[in-house]
Design an enzyme around this catalytic site. Structure first.
Site, PDB file in Angstrom:
ATOM      1  N   TYR A   7      47.784 -34.373 -22.836  1.00  0.00           N
ATOM      2  CA  TYR A   7      46.524 -33.824 -23.217  1.00  0.00           C
ATOM      3  C   TYR A   7      46.333 -32.336 -23.276  1.00  0.00           C
ATOM      4  CZ  TYR A   7      45.216 -38.427 -22.175  1.00  0.00           C
ATOM      5  OH  TYR A   7      45.370 -40.073 -22.357  1.00  0.00           O
TER       6      TYR A   7
ATOM      7  N   ARG B  67      47.990 -31.734 -11.730  1.00  0.00           N
ATOM      8  CA  ARG B  67      48.585 -33.065 -12.124  1.00  0.00           C
ATOM      9  C   ARG B  67      49.399 -32.539 -13.381  1.00  0.00           C
ATOM     10  NH1 ARG B  67      48.026 -39.017 -14.081  1.00  0.00           N
ATOM     11  NH2 ARG B  67      49.302 -40.083 -12.134  1.00  0.00           N
TER      12      ARG B  67
ATOM     13  N   ASN C  92      50.428 -35.675 -19.380  1.00  0.00           N
ATOM     14  CA  ASN C  92      50.191 -36.830 -20.085  1.00  0.00           C
ATOM     15  C   ASN C  92      49.475 -36.385 -21.611  1.00  0.00           C
ATOM     16  OD1 ASN C  92      50.609 -38.365 -17.909  1.00  0.00           O
ATOM     17  ND2 ASN C  92      48.636 -39.328 -17.489  1.00  0.00           N
TER      18      ASN C  92
ATOM     19  N   THR D 139      41.798 -44.320 -15.689  1.00  0.00           N
ATOM     20  CA  THR D 139      40.799 -44.194 -16.758  1.00  0.00           C
ATOM     21  C   THR D 139      40.443 -45.780 -16.700  1.00  0.00           C
ATOM     22  OG1 THR D 139      41.492 -42.334 -18.073  1.00  0.00           O
ATOM     23  CG2 THR D 139      40.487 -44.251 -19.197  1.00  0.00           C
TER      24      THR D 139
ATOM     25  N   HIS E  54      43.737 -31.883 -14.842  1.00  0.00           N
ATOM     26  CA  HIS E  54      44.573 -32.806 -15.503  1.00  0.00           C
ATOM     27  C   HIS E  54      45.513 -32.055 -16.585  1.00  0.00           C
ATOM     28  CE1 HIS E  54      46.192 -36.140 -17.497  1.00  0.00           C
ATOM     29  NE2 HIS E  54      45.189 -36.712 -17.741  1.00  0.00           N
TER      30      HIS E  54
ATOM     31  N   ASN F  71      51.424 -39.815 -24.979  1.00  0.00           N
ATOM     32  CA  ASN F  71      50.674 -39.277 -26.090  1.00  0.00           C
ATOM     33  C   ASN F  71      51.631 -38.451 -26.937  1.00  0.00           C
ATOM     34  OD1 ASN F  71      48.298 -40.488 -25.713  1.00  0.00           O
ATOM     35  ND2 ASN F  71      48.078 -39.451 -23.978  1.00  0.00           N
TER      36      ASN F  71
ATOM     37  N   GLN G 181      38.734 -35.326 -11.478  1.00  0.00           N
ATOM     38  CA  GLN G 181      40.118 -34.925 -12.555  1.00  0.00           C
ATOM     39  C   GLN G 181      39.359 -34.204 -13.897  1.00  0.00           C
ATOM     40  OE1 GLN G 181      42.736 -37.206 -14.559  1.00  0.00           O
ATOM     41  NE2 GLN G 181      44.392 -36.319 -13.844  1.00  0.00           N
TER      42      GLN G 181
ATOM     43  N   ARG H 173      47.870 -48.625 -10.294  1.00  0.00           N
ATOM     44  CA  ARG H 173      47.584 -49.971 -10.458  1.00  0.00           C
ATOM     45  C   ARG H 173      47.312 -50.857  -9.222  1.00  0.00           C
ATOM     46  NH1 ARG H 173      52.179 -50.264 -15.155  1.00  0.00           N
ATOM     47  NH2 ARG H 173      52.773 -48.454 -14.053  1.00  0.00           N
TER      48      ARG H 173
END
Ligand code: 8OZ
Length: 368
Positions: free
Chosen positions: A182, A229, A180, A27, A177, A237, A101, A320
């Site tokens: 969501y 994923r 994480n 993101t 996705h 979260n 995604q 990263r």
């Protein structure tokens, strides 16, 4: 130069990869603010990274309701499809492969980001102790509204349309996705799903939404161009589950029925420690999957080479390191030093910290 398997071609379902170094979904909050459309700057950013074996785009909302942060791109409007087409054309012209995604944030949103200033939706009215970004500041995620039973088919339909849009935009496939914290993850886990209907209760029910989404997306693309994923042991979260090993064992067995392109796991805490809680067994989850596997989270050159060499995973996704090194594959091959990512420019802004990280070639030309 390395002859490690990490740098050799691989097959992810029907998608042929020139190497096993994947650009993880990242993101970056740099789509056009008015309409969440990918712009020229985004094209340049992805094009710079086309030497990856596969690019997974940043998470992209399947509908206005699926949005949870300022300036993230969408894949539901014609203008967004056109914007993404420029991205896929540029990557393909450089010989790269790219999947988009598909994202619905569920409760990780805020009325200021929702159509009609509505409350965000979730399986159950349970708030996440998390934050989102409204374009000016980080704000607490509020109490969501529990979805009505009869609203769920509409969200599944949004996934189907987004998958169709991804095809129009020229992608090589899509990644669902489901990680994480969501929406799909919120359905899967008993900490966020206390529904009394056929979408809640035992894991067979909590996985129903995932199954319906996969039916829809695979219906558009075929299983061999759809990846997924998951982040089984992450609390990103504020997601929680009483037995993640059982939850995700069930999910992976269900996913085997689709002949997917790949299974992508966030190993440990998203963007954090790679530790797995007691009772958790990542290798056992990978072993359940019949197909290509992809690992992510804090991999170094050495650990990635080793993971692929040993067969722990088939592909490694770097996050990263890909922000700061457009030519990451070349740098890893040569064991060259890596640029350090600048956290202050991760989310939002312009070219700085986005398209201005030098390649090895640019760095050496500048040094002359
Ligand atoms: C960082 C900031 C905002 C969203 C995820 C899509 O964690 C994200 C995300 C990451 O999957």
């Amino acid at each position: 130069m390395s002859d490690a398997k990490l740098f050799t071609p691989a097959q992810a379902g029907a998608i042929e990869l020139k190497n096993r170094v994947v650009m993880a979904p990242l993101t970056r909050n740099r789509a056009r603010p008015e309409d969440d459309v990918p712009v020229e700057l985004n094209v340049e950013y992805y094009e710079q990274r086309a030497t990856a074996g596969l690019i997974i785009t940043e998470a992209s909302q399947i509908s206005p309701q699926g949005k949870g942060y300022a300036w993230t791109p969408g894949i539901y409007s014609d203008a967004q499809v056109e914007g993404w087409k420029n991205v896929t054309d540029a990557i393909h012209a450089k010989g790269g492969k790219v999947v988009i995604q598909l994202w619905h944030v569920g409760r990780i949103s805020h009325p200021v980001l929702q159509p009609g200033a509505a409350d965000p939706v979730a399986p159950s009215a349970i708030a996440a102790a998390s934050k989102t970004f409204d374009g000016e500041q980080f704000i607490d995620t509020p109490m969501p509204r529990a979805l009505e039973r009869n609203e769920i088919p509409g969200i599944v339909e949004d996934y189907r349309k987004a998958a169709e849009n991804a095809k129009k935009a020229g992608f090589d496939g899509v990644e669902v996705h489901a990680a994480n914290g969501y929406l799909i993850d919120q359905f899967l886990r008993d900490g966020s799903n206390t529904r009394q209907d056929e979408y809640g209760g035992p894991i067979e029910n909590r996985a129903r939404f995932l199954k319906e989404v996969m039916d829809a997306v695979v219906g558009v693309w075929g299983g061999d161009r759809v990846g997924i994923r998951l982040s089984p042991f992450s609390n990103a979260n504020d997601i929680a589950d009483s037995d993640p090993q059982a939850t995700f064992s069930h999910a992976i067995k269900l996913l085997n029925g689709y002949g997917l392109a790949y299974l992508h796991l966030v190993e440990g805490q998203t963007g954090g420690a790679r530790d797995i809680p007691e009772g958790g067994d990542l290798a056992a989850l990978y072993a359940l999957f019949d197909g290509t596997t992809m690992g992510n989270n804090g991999y170094s050159r050495e650990s990635a080479i080793e993971a692929v060499e040993s067969g722990a995973v088939d592909l490694v996704a770097f996050g990263r390191p890909f922000i700061a090194n457009p030519d990451l594959v070349e740098r890893l091959k040569r064991n060259a030093p890596l640029n350090e990512p600048d956290r202050d420019t991760f989310y939002g802004g312009g070219a700085k910290g986005y398209t201005d990280y030098p390649t090895l070639e640019q760095a050496s030309a500048a040094a002359e």
